[in-house]
Design an enzyme around this catalytic site. Sequence first.
Site, PDB file in Angstrom:
ATOM      1  N   GLY A   1       8.745 -10.407  -8.109  1.00 25.25           N
ATOM      2  CA  GLY A   1       8.930 -11.716  -8.742  1.00 25.25           C
ATOM      3  C   GLY A   1      10.760 -12.207  -8.177  1.00 25.25           C
ATOM      4  N   SER A   2      11.220 -11.570  -7.346  1.00 26.55           N
ATOM      5  CA  SER A   2      12.374 -12.182  -6.960  1.00 26.55           C
ATOM      6  C   SER A   2      12.308 -13.589  -6.590  1.00 26.55           C
ATOM      7  CB  SER A   2      13.087 -11.081  -5.734  1.00 26.55           C
ATOM      8  OG  SER A   2      12.140 -11.623  -4.662  1.00 26.55           O
ATOM      9  N   ASN A   3      11.442 -14.111  -5.969  1.00 27.94           N
ATOM     10  CA  ASN A   3      11.107 -15.361  -5.648  1.00 27.94           C
ATOM     11  C   ASN A   3      10.966 -16.185  -6.903  1.00 27.94           C
ATOM     12  OD1 ASN A   3      11.073 -16.098  -2.582  1.00 27.94           O
ATOM     13  ND2 ASN A   3       9.725 -14.162  -2.645  1.00 27.94           N
TER      14      ASN A   3
ATOM     15  N   LEU B   1      -1.363 -12.897  -4.361  1.00 26.25           N
ATOM     16  CA  LEU B   1      -2.109 -12.316  -3.364  1.00 26.25           C
ATOM     17  C   LEU B   1      -3.800 -12.622  -3.555  1.00 26.25           C
ATOM     18  CD1 LEU B   1      -0.533  -8.797  -2.701  1.00 26.25           C
ATOM     19  CD2 LEU B   1      -0.152 -10.932  -1.757  1.00 26.25           C
TER      20      LEU B   1
ATOM     21  N   ILE C   1      -7.293 -18.550  -4.236  1.00 23.38           N
ATOM     22  CA  ILE C   1      -7.348 -19.490  -5.271  1.00 23.38           C
ATOM     23  C   ILE C   1      -8.613 -19.985  -5.147  1.00 23.38           C
ATOM     24  CG2 ILE C   1      -6.248 -21.848  -6.129  1.00 23.38           C
ATOM     25  CD1 ILE C   1      -4.033 -19.270  -5.906  1.00 23.38           C
TER      26      ILE C   1
ATOM     27  N   ASN D   1       2.451 -22.180  -0.950  1.00 21.19           N
ATOM     28  CA  ASN D   1       2.484 -20.646  -0.876  1.00 21.19           C
ATOM     29  C   ASN D   1       3.674 -20.550   0.064  1.00 21.19           C
ATOM     30  OD1 ASN D   1       1.761 -17.931  -0.913  1.00 21.19           O
ATOM     31  ND2 ASN D   1       0.758 -18.092   1.063  1.00 21.19           N
TER      32      ASN D   1
ATOM     33  N   HIS E   1       4.871 -17.279   2.858  1.00 21.64           N
ATOM     34  CA  HIS E   1       4.201 -16.315   3.588  1.00 21.64           C
ATOM     35  C   HIS E   1       5.342 -15.376   4.393  1.00 21.64           C
ATOM     36  CE1 HIS E   1       1.083 -13.854   5.250  1.00 21.64           C
ATOM     37  NE2 HIS E   1       1.703 -13.819   6.396  1.00 21.64           N
TER      38      HIS E   1
ATOM     39  N   ASP F   1      -3.869 -18.513   3.906  1.00 21.65           N
ATOM     40  CA  ASP F   1      -2.835 -18.652   4.908  1.00 21.65           C
ATOM     41  C   ASP F   1      -3.290 -19.882   6.136  1.00 21.65           C
ATOM     42  OD1 ASP F   1      -1.298 -16.650   3.706  1.00 21.65           O
ATOM     43  OD2 ASP F   1      -2.209 -15.202   5.130  1.00 21.65           O
TER      44      ASP F   1
ATOM     45  N   GLU G   1      13.874 -16.435   2.228  1.00 24.62           N
ATOM     46  CA  GLU G   1      13.142 -16.759   1.140  1.00 24.62           C
ATOM     47  C   GLU G   1      13.962 -17.406  -0.050  1.00 24.62           C
ATOM     48  OE1 GLU G   1       8.974 -14.326   1.607  1.00 24.62           O
ATOM     49  OE2 GLU G   1      10.349 -13.791   0.070  1.00 24.62           O
TER      50      GLU G   1
HETATM   51  C1  GAR Z   1       7.504 -12.219  -0.608  1.00 16.45           C
HETATM   52  O1  GAR Z   1       8.090 -11.706   0.460  1.00 16.45           O
HETATM   53  C2  GAR Z   1       6.372 -13.131  -0.134  1.00 16.45           C
HETATM   54  O2  GAR Z   1       6.730 -14.121   0.959  1.00 16.45           O
HETATM   55  C3  GAR Z   1       5.318 -12.265  -0.030  1.00 16.45           C
HETATM   56  O3  GAR Z   1       5.284 -11.468  -0.944  1.00 16.45           O
HETATM   57  C4  GAR Z   1       6.755 -11.248  -1.252  1.00 16.45           C
HETATM   58  C5  GAR Z   1       6.921 -11.195  -2.999  1.00 16.45           C
HETATM   59  O4  GAR Z   1       8.191 -10.902  -3.406  1.00 16.45           O
HETATM   60  N1  GAR Z   1       3.946 -12.850   0.071  1.00 16.45           N
HETATM   61  C6  GAR Z   1       2.731 -12.755   0.520  1.00 16.45           C
HETATM   62  O5  GAR Z   1       2.724 -11.652   1.269  1.00 16.45           O
HETATM   63  C7  GAR Z   1       1.768 -13.495   0.580  1.00 16.45           C
HETATM   64  N2  GAR Z   1       0.762 -13.276   1.592  1.00 16.45           N
HETATM   65  P1  GAR Z   1       8.587 -11.395  -4.934  1.00 16.45           P
HETATM   66  O6  GAR Z   1       7.430 -10.565  -5.732  1.00 16.45           O
HETATM   67  O7  GAR Z   1       9.895 -10.431  -4.951  1.00 16.45           O
HETATM   68  O8  GAR Z   1       8.969 -12.450  -4.945  1.00 16.45           O
END
Ligand code: GAR
Length: 190
Positions: A12-14, A84, A87, A101, A103, A144, A173
């Site tokens: 969940g950092s994003n 993941l 949808i 999204n 990626h 994707d 990101e």
């Molecule tokens: C992120 O790096 C995002 O780009 C990736 O999961 C990570 C989630 O990090 N997404 C995918 O791989 C989607 N196919 P987070 O939970 O720390 O935000």
Amino acid sequence: MKRIVVFASGSGSNAENIIKFFNHTKTAKVTMVLCNNEQAKVFDRCKKLDTKCLHFNRADFSKTEKVLDILKKQADFVILAGFLWKIPEKIISAFPNKIINIHPALLPKYGGKGMYGMHVHKAVAENKESETGITIHYVNENYDEGGIIFQAKTTLTEQDTPETIAEKIHILEQRYFPKVIEEIIITTNE
Ligand code: GAR
């Protein structure tokens, strides 16, 4: 003021970065986070930020209208931040060009089912790529494959490992995702 609902399933950092960014703008606010993994760290992050984080399961998502109904009430834009599951069509058609999204690679390379998180960075390292990056894109019914909105690159060397690649991607990101979301919201006239 537009309303954003964020989907997350892991660290969940994003999601945290997006919540914090929009706490300081007038463009939009994160109304809530939806998470399909009860163990996810994102629940703690949301608690600290005083943001609602709700768990849902596959039935809520695909079989019933539960998640769709929440989105209809709470969202103008839907952001997938490390989410993941595919949808469901009914959610995509209710939010055309409103689901975005991120990626962790330069699509169309390293995309598709099974290509997520560290799996992507391992494949990039194994192939000794000289660069990788992030792709922010609209979501359609295929993994994707929706229209690309933004990409940013980072250079790799022979010394890079999946872990160092993950760090470089994390920096991109954090730097770009909220700003690109804001730009999309500003330029979408509805
Ligand atoms: C992120 O790096 C995002 O780009 C990736 O999961 C990570 C989630 O990090 N997404 C995918 O791989 C989607 N196919 P987070 O939970 O720390 O935000």
